[in-house]
Design a protein around this motif. Structure first.
Motif, PDB file in Angstrom:
ATOM      1  N   SER A  45       0.829  -1.208   0.000  1.00  0.00           N
ATOM      2  CA  SER A  45       0.000   0.000   0.000  1.00  0.00           C
ATOM      3  C   SER A  45       0.862   1.256   0.000  1.00  0.00           C
ATOM      4  N   ASP A  58      -0.358  10.034   3.443  1.00  0.00           N
ATOM      5  CA  ASP A  58      -0.474   9.513   2.071  1.00  0.00           C
ATOM      6  C   ASP A  58      -0.828  10.660   1.134  1.00  0.00           C
ATOM      7  N   GLY A 123      -7.604   8.225  -1.502  1.00  0.00           N
ATOM      8  CA  GLY A 123      -8.803   8.152  -2.324  1.00  0.00           C
ATOM      9  C   GLY A 123     -10.097   8.376  -1.566  1.00  0.00           C
ATOM     10  N   HIS A 124     -10.042   8.299  -0.242  1.00  0.00           N
ATOM     11  CA  HIS A 124     -11.260   8.428   0.560  1.00  0.00           C
ATOM     12  C   HIS A 124     -11.331   9.758   1.290  1.00  0.00           C
ATOM     13  N   ASN A 209     -11.792  -1.871  -3.199  1.00  0.00           N
ATOM     14  CA  ASN A 209     -10.896  -1.471  -2.114  1.00  0.00           C
ATOM     15  C   ASN A 209     -11.705  -1.360  -0.825  1.00  0.00           C
TER      16      ASN A 209
END
Ligand SMILES: C[C@](O)(C(=O)O)[C@H](CC(=O)O)C(=O)O
Ligand SMILES: [Mg+2]
Length: 297
Positions: A45, A58, A123-124, A209
């Motif tokens: 990841s 991230d 992405g979230h 995911n």
């Protein structure tokens, strides 16, 4: 044991299990644990590399080298095929080509590359921005062109749902398949029906995911299979659990002056050695020394 290149092994694993459950492993030992639990494929990841190995968020701060190093450690320790997160590919077309070659050399089976701008986000999280369809198609072409193993998997991730909506995201995914993507990773999907729509539109394997505390509900493997999803990713599940347990242990030692109350949370020495095959190493040492002792001087 299935043979062939890592890419071949990944494709074979996908045939053996639907959806193929892919476990995130934040280091080589975590990879060994996942292997012992029976997973057929592993994940490196990007968030894991940033958070666990570097104490960073991230947000596109890590480099190709950081990701490759993690992959190399894991592929040295276990034989399972590894899907590696390469964020936006770490640069332009030549960089993306280098990313693919370095990942193959490190033993990766697959990469996923996303259509966010270089200053990417999780992405979230809110505030994502994406590049044009043609810019992302160029990323895919550069990646596919650099492949030295035809079985190496190029997975295209689209972050477009949150930015442009479902219809645009599906259109993008189809364009990325056209550009050479072998598989599609639609990020931050919220319903099984949306997965169904992706799976029937793109006609290549689709990944779900299942990251916790994000936008995607924690659908079961069975639910995903029924929606046509072929890969189910658990990127940080074990890392989140390890982190919570570690914090409890650190706090207990500080607050109670002893670790006695939290020993039950710990893996025992015997369990650790079992995973590491420690005794096999010891036996090998004994044999080596025996051989040395019996050699005439
Ligand atoms: C899959 C992911 O890209 C990752 O780096 O593991 C992350 C996971 C997460 O932050 O929960 C993402 O979904 O962006
Ligand atoms: Mg990531």
């Amino acid at each position: 044991m299935m043979g062939g290149s890592p890419g071949r092994k990944f494709r074979d694993a996908l045939q053996a299990e639907r959806p193929l459950q892919i476990a995130g492993a934040v280091n080589a030992y975590a990879a060994m644990l996942a292997e012992s639990a029976g997973f057929r494929a592993l994940y490196v990841s990007g968030a894991g590399v940033a958070n666990a190995s570097h104490g960073l968020p991230d947000l596109g701060v890590t480099t190709l080298h950081d990701h490759v190093e993690e992959v190399r450690r894991i592929t040295s320790a276990v034989g399972l095929p590894v899907l590696a997160d390469v964020d936006t590919g770490f640069g332009g077309a030549f960089n993306i080509g280098r990313t693919v070659r370095e990942m193959i050399a490190a033993g990766a089976a697959a990469i996923h590359i996303e259509d966010q701008v270089a200053a990417k986000r999780c992405g979230h999280r809110p505030g994502k921005a994406i590049v044009s369809v043609s810019e992302m198609a160029d990323r895919i072409k550069a990646a596919a062109d650099a492949r030295t193993d035809p079985d190496f998997v190029i997975m295209a991730r689209t972050d477009a749902i949150a930015v442009e909506g479902m219809d645009a995201a599906i259109e993008r995914a189809c364009a990325f398949v056209e550009a050479g993507a072998d598989m599609i990773f639609p990020e931050a999907v919220t319903t099984l029906d949306d997965y169904r729509r992706f799976a029937s539109a793109v006609r290549v394997p689709v990944l779900a995911n299942l990251t916790e505390f994000g936008k995607t509900p924690l659908f079961t493997a069975e639910e995903l299979a029924a929606a046509g999803v072929q890969l189910a990713l658990y990127p940080l599940s074990a890392f989140r659990a390890m982190s919570a347990a570690a914090l409890r242990v650190y706090r207990a030692i500080r607050e109670e002056g002893t670790q006695r109350s939290v020993v039950g949370l710990m893996q025992t020495r015997a369990e650790l050695y079992d995973i590491l095959k420690y005794e096999e190493y010891e036996r090998k040492l004994d044999l080596l020394f025996e051989a040395e002792r019996s050699e005439p001087s």
